[in-house]
Design a protein around this motif. Structure first.
Motif, PDB file in Angstrom:
ATOM      1  N   ASP A 290       0.822  -1.213   0.000  1.00 53.65           N
ATOM      2  CA  ASP A 290       0.000   0.000   0.000  1.00 53.65           C
ATOM      3  C   ASP A 290       0.856   1.262   0.000  1.00 53.65           C
ATOM      4  N   ASP A 291       2.051   1.180   0.610  1.00 55.15           N
ATOM      5  CA  ASP A 291       2.933   2.342   0.635  1.00 55.15           C
ATOM      6  C   ASP A 291       3.405   2.708  -0.765  1.00 55.15           C
ATOM      7  N   LEU A 292       3.806   1.705  -1.523  1.00 56.15           N
ATOM      8  CA  LEU A 292       4.277   1.943  -2.886  1.00 56.15           C
ATOM      9  C   LEU A 292       3.128   2.407  -3.783  1.00 56.15           C
ATOM     10  N   ALA A 293       1.953   1.791  -3.618  1.00 57.83           N
ATOM     11  CA  ALA A 293       0.785   2.213  -4.400  1.00 57.83           C
ATOM     12  C   ALA A 293       0.428   3.665  -4.083  1.00 57.83           C
ATOM     13  N   PHE A 294       0.519   4.040  -2.816  1.00 61.20           N
ATOM     14  CA  PHE A 294       0.221   5.417  -2.415  1.00 61.20           C
ATOM     15  C   PHE A 294       1.174   6.385  -3.108  1.00 61.20           C
ATOM     16  N   HIS A 295       2.451   6.033  -3.165  1.00 60.21           N
ATOM     17  CA  HIS A 295       3.444   6.884  -3.832  1.00 60.21           C
ATOM     18  C   HIS A 295       3.152   6.991  -5.323  1.00 60.21           C
ATOM     19  N   GLN A 296       2.774   5.886  -5.950  1.00 61.63           N
ATOM     20  CA  GLN A 296       2.490   5.898  -7.385  1.00 61.63           C
ATOM     21  C   GLN A 296       1.247   6.724  -7.697  1.00 61.63           C
ATOM     22  N   VAL A 297       0.202   6.600  -6.876  1.00 66.02           N
ATOM     23  CA  VAL A 297      -0.999   7.401  -7.093  1.00 66.02           C
ATOM     24  C   VAL A 297      -0.679   8.883  -6.888  1.00 66.02           C
ATOM     25  N   ALA A 298       0.112   9.199  -5.863  1.00 62.02           N
ATOM     26  CA  ALA A 298       0.477  10.595  -5.608  1.00 62.02           C
ATOM     27  C   ALA A 298       1.202  11.190  -6.813  1.00 62.02           C
ATOM     28  N   GLY A 299       2.017  10.379  -7.481  1.00 62.55           N
ATOM     29  CA  GLY A 299       2.736  10.871  -8.641  1.00 62.55           C
ATOM     30  C   GLY A 299       1.826  11.241  -9.788  1.00 62.55           C
ATOM     31  N   ALA A 300       0.744  10.488  -9.956  1.00 61.10           N
ATOM     32  CA  ALA A 300      -0.204  10.783 -11.032  1.00 61.10           C
ATOM     33  C   ALA A 300      -1.220  11.848 -10.632  1.00 61.10           C
TER      34      ALA A 300
END
Length: 404
Positions: A290-300
């Motif tokens: 979930d941490d990595l997914a959160f970072h990826q969503v924040a980037g978009a």
């Protein structure tokens, strides 16, 4: 691949605290909102029933309806939960007050329509009926009625409120729904009231066409609006892309409330952006990150917030982020800052304390101070420790966000 794994800080387990646990709406708050909602529903239902009993429907009709010399319009009220509690994405705000926990309960009235599919009931009169119905209860309970453009808001306390958007449904569409419910479950709208959300998710025949549902607006009269269409769209995304999408919706609402004491992107706009990240394959993290997914969503997210966010259930273009240039730039900048801060929390070092500190910079102290929950993928001898600077982003204020 990031150097640090902070999934347990986000989701945790039954044996450890987590950010997800910290932002969930407490059970006692849910109960308080539900109990107040039940009292308010009873008052609204009673007022509608008395209007029919004493033959007052024509006084609630539009001028056009009265001029048509039809019989008094029908008036039969039902209720349906909507918004964050219905989507199961509700979170406890970070800063209360001014932020508030909320509940959204749609008030649906079965009423006669004119031939051009305009409700015979006047929108302004519908607002007055509801406000007059709940006024004695609100005085007795110490609650405050506030008039919003598309709903009646009842502030239960400085920490919570309930919104009542008002909808009109034609007699024949209402009767079709009742027949579909009887055919599918053997129940009536009255006996199945508490289960309607579950039943509507299970039986797709329990729908009223979107173009036959009208929302009362204080300035514009009646406007076409079907909240259930958006609900169905979100449920489809949650089902297709997995439970992580729902969790990310909660995480980003938590971020919004921490970063913007007042204002910020609406919950619906954030949720559409998050779903679009998964639809466009912008998230590669699996359910265990979930941490990595959160970072990826924040980037978009920064790009999504900069551009028009289209309502996914309307055939005509309709944006969910009708912001001015200052707001748009502020939200875009905040999302960029979030992406950068979370990136430095997960990458470029092997220090568990630093990961926690930087995630707290981004999301607040509801991220648990548990460095032991952070894992390093590998270690490099004698890595120079970057200086840990804890500085919360300045609060950004603008018009209040509708939560949930």
């Amino acid at each position: 691949m990031s150097t640090m794994n902070a999934h347990a800080l986000f989701l945790g387990a039954n044996t450890s605290a987590s950010y997800h646990q910290a932002i969930l709406l407490p059970d006692e708050t849910r109960r308080a909102l539900l109990q107040a909602d039940r009292k308010l529903r009873a008052a609204i239902r009673r007022a509608a029933s008395e209007a029919v009993q004493f033959g007052k429907q024509m006084a609630l009709a539009t001028d056009a309806y009265r001029a048509s010399k039809q019989a008094p319009p029908t008036l039969d009220v039902r209720f349906l939960l909507q918004g964050g509690l219905a989507y199961d994405t509700a979170v406890e705000p970070a800063i209360m007050p001014p932020q508030q926990c909320d509940r959204d309960t749609g008030v649906y009235v079965k009423t006669s329509f004119l031939s051009r599919q305009e409700p015979g009931l006047a929108a302004k009169k519908f607002f007055e009926l509801v406000e007059n119905a709940i006024k004695p209860l609100c005085i007795a309970e110490g609650w405050t009625i506030k008039k919003k453009s598309t709903c009646v808001r009842v502030e239960i306390s400085p920490f919570m409120h309930i919104d009542y958007p008002l909808y009109a449904i034609p007699d024949d569409a209402f009767e079709t729904l009742e027949k579909s419910l009887r055919d599918a479950t053997g129940q009536t709208l009255v006996t199945a009231a508490s289960q309607m959300l579950t039943l509507m998710d299970r039986h797709r025949t329990l729908r009223i066409p979107s173009d036959r549902i009208m929302l009362a607006h204080r300035e514009e009269g009646w406007v076409q609006s079907d909240p259930r269409a958006l609900h169905d769209w979100f449920e489809e995304q949650f089902s297709r892309y997995g439970p992580q999408v729902r969790r990310q919706s909660r995480y980003f609402k938590g971020w919004r409330d921490f970063a913007f004491e007042q204002g910020g992107p609406s919950s619906v706009a954030l949720m559409v952006c998050i779903a679009n990240c998964y639809r466009e394959d912008l998230v590669s993290a699996d359910e265990a990150r979930d941490d990595l997914a959160f970072h990826q969503v924040a980037g978009a997210l920064s790009n999504f917030l900069r551009d028009p966010i289209q309502n996914p259930v309307l055939d005509v273009p309709s944006t969910l982020n009708d912001w001015d240039d200052i707001e748009r730039a502020r939200y875009h900048s905040a999302a960029n800052q979030l992406h950068e801060t979370v990136g430095t929390a997960l990458n470029g070092h092997y220090l568990q304390d630093l990961t926690v500190q930087r995630l707290q910079n981004a999301l607040g102290r509801r991220v648990p101070n548990r460095p032991d929950l952070v894992k390093a993928h590998s270690r490099v001898p004698e890595v120079a420790a970057p200086a840990a600077v804890i500085s919360r982003a300045p609060l950004m204020t603008t018009a209040r966000t509708t939560s949930g």
